[in-house]
Write a protein that holds these residues in place. Sequence first.
Motif, mmCIF file in Angstrom:
data_model
loop_
_atom_site.group_PDB
_atom_site.id
_atom_site.type_symbol
_atom_site.label_atom_id
_atom_site.label_comp_id
_atom_site.label_asym_id
_atom_site.label_seq_id
_atom_site.Cartn_x
_atom_site.Cartn_y
_atom_site.Cartn_z
ATOM 1 N N THR A 4 0.867 -1.308 -0.027
ATOM 2 C CA THR A 4 -0.092 -0.042 -0.038
ATOM 3 C C THR A 4 0.787 1.208 -0.114
ATOM 4 O OG1 THR A 4 -0.049 0.061 2.347
ATOM 5 C CG2 THR A 4 -1.985 -1.051 1.143
ATOM 6 N N GLY A 5 0.250 2.161 -0.639
ATOM 7 C CA GLY A 5 1.021 3.654 -0.405
ATOM 8 C C GLY A 5 2.158 3.901 -1.390
ATOM 9 N N GLY A 6 2.174 3.277 -2.635
ATOM 10 C CA GLY A 6 3.509 3.890 -3.281
ATOM 11 C C GLY A 6 3.129 3.367 -4.819
ATOM 12 N N SER A 7 4.178 3.682 -5.441
ATOM 13 C CA SER A 7 4.260 3.197 -6.946
ATOM 14 C C SER A 7 4.528 1.612 -7.072
ATOM 15 C CB SER A 7 5.102 4.306 -7.721
ATOM 16 O OG SER A 7 4.573 5.499 -7.677
ATOM 17 N N VAL A 27 20.123 -19.062 -14.076
ATOM 18 C CA VAL A 27 19.101 -18.540 -13.206
ATOM 19 C C VAL A 27 18.620 -17.022 -13.828
ATOM 20 C CG1 VAL A 27 21.034 -17.076 -11.756
ATOM 21 C CG2 VAL A 27 18.594 -17.894 -10.726
ATOM 22 N N GLU A 28 17.421 -16.722 -13.627
ATOM 23 C CA GLU A 28 16.743 -15.525 -13.772
ATOM 24 C C GLU A 28 15.917 -15.215 -12.800
ATOM 25 O OE1 GLU A 28 15.950 -14.651 -17.967
ATOM 26 O OE2 GLU A 28 13.810 -13.895 -17.386
ATOM 27 N N ILE A 29 15.973 -13.801 -12.320
ATOM 28 C CA ILE A 29 15.491 -13.323 -11.207
ATOM 29 C C ILE A 29 14.635 -11.943 -11.804
ATOM 30 C CG2 ILE A 29 15.438 -12.247 -8.721
ATOM 31 C CD1 ILE A 29 18.111 -14.210 -8.595
ATOM 32 N N GLU A 30 13.244 -11.932 -11.399
ATOM 33 C CA GLU A 30 12.440 -10.877 -11.276
ATOM 34 C C GLU A 30 11.910 -10.307 -10.193
ATOM 35 O OE1 GLU A 30 9.507 -12.142 -14.282
ATOM 36 O OE2 GLU A 30 8.394 -13.227 -12.693
ATOM 37 N N ALA A 31 11.467 -9.134 -10.276
ATOM 38 C CA ALA A 31 11.018 -8.583 -8.882
ATOM 39 C C ALA A 31 9.597 -7.498 -9.247
ATOM 40 C CB ALA A 31 12.196 -7.677 -8.108
ATOM 41 N N LEU A 32 8.917 -7.585 -8.002
ATOM 42 C CA LEU A 32 7.924 -6.361 -7.975
ATOM 43 C C LEU A 32 7.995 -5.610 -6.859
ATOM 44 C CD1 LEU A 32 4.970 -8.440 -9.065
ATOM 45 C CD2 LEU A 32 5.867 -6.885 -10.260
ATOM 46 N N ALA A 33 8.244 -4.363 -6.670
ATOM 47 C CA ALA A 33 8.696 -3.563 -5.718
ATOM 48 C C ALA A 33 7.472 -2.428 -5.488
ATOM 49 C CB ALA A 33 10.016 -2.907 -5.657
ATOM 50 N N LEU A 34 7.503 -1.923 -4.147
ATOM 51 C CA LEU A 34 6.760 -0.864 -3.963
ATOM 52 C C LEU A 34 7.728 0.557 -3.849
ATOM 53 C CD1 LEU A 34 4.033 0.267 -3.439
ATOM 54 C CD2 LEU A 34 4.420 0.029 -1.001
ATOM 55 N N VAL A 35 7.750 1.457 -4.596
ATOM 56 C CA VAL A 35 8.524 2.539 -4.654
ATOM 57 C C VAL A 35 8.010 3.740 -3.804
ATOM 58 C CG1 VAL A 35 9.797 4.305 -5.782
ATOM 59 C CG2 VAL A 35 9.655 1.867 -6.870
ATOM 60 N N PRO A 36 8.512 4.359 -2.756
ATOM 61 C CA PRO A 36 7.954 5.281 -1.768
ATOM 62 C C PRO A 36 7.490 6.465 -2.827
ATOM 63 C CG PRO A 36 10.014 4.793 -0.920
ATOM 64 C CD PRO A 36 10.046 3.902 -2.384
ATOM 65 N N GLU A 37 6.230 7.176 -2.261
ATOM 66 C CA GLU A 37 5.791 8.192 -3.354
ATOM 67 C C GLU A 37 6.516 9.417 -2.954
ATOM 68 O OE1 GLU A 37 3.445 8.305 -5.495
ATOM 69 O OE2 GLU A 37 2.517 6.368 -4.933
ATOM 70 N N THR A 38 7.708 9.483 -2.273
ATOM 71 C CA THR A 38 8.379 10.732 -2.043
ATOM 72 C C THR A 38 9.344 10.864 -3.303
ATOM 73 O OG1 THR A 38 10.168 9.519 -0.631
ATOM 74 C CG2 THR A 38 8.395 10.366 0.552
ATOM 75 N N LEU A 39 9.408 10.140 -4.294
ATOM 76 C CA LEU A 39 10.321 10.288 -5.176
ATOM 77 C C LEU A 39 9.667 11.313 -6.184
ATOM 78 C CD1 LEU A 39 11.529 6.547 -5.660
ATOM 79 C CD2 LEU A 39 12.496 8.471 -4.371
#
Length: 131
Positions: free
Chosen positions: A24-27, A119-131
Motif C-alpha cells: 500500500t501507499g506507493g508506486s 538463473v533469472e530473477i524478476e521482482a515487484l517492488a513498492l517505491v515510496p511516493e516521495t520520489l
Amino acid sequence: MTLTHLNPASLHTNPAFSQGVLVTGGSLLVVGGQNGTDKEGQLVSSDLGDQTKQALRNVLAVLAEAGADASHVARLGVYLAAGADAGVSYASAFDIWGANPAAVTVLTVHSFARPGVLVEIEALALVPETL
C-alpha cells in the motif's frame, strides 16, 4: 509506503520468505528478469551461485535507479535451469539480498534463451511516493 508481510498461522513459516505481502501507499516497480551478466552483457561465471549473486546485484541496480532497495520488494520470481540445485542459489542469495523476506516463487525451467544462463530473477517492488 507499507509492505505488510503476511504469514497466516495455518501455513508454514520460513524466515527466508513471506507467504504474502500486502502493498500500500506507493508506486509499483516491475523489474524484468535479470541474469548473471555484467555491464557488458557477459555471463560472470558458469557457477550457479555466482550467477545468482550477479542477477540479484542487477535487480538491486534497477531498484536503486528508482530510489528503492531490497526492503521495498514485495515479490521475487526465481527461475532456475533444469537440474540446478536450488539450495546453492538460496545460499548465495542471502549474501547479496540479506534478510528481506519477500514473497518468493521458485520455478525450474527447461532452458533459457541465452546458452549458459542458470538463473533469472524478476521482482515487484513498492517505491515510496516521495520520489
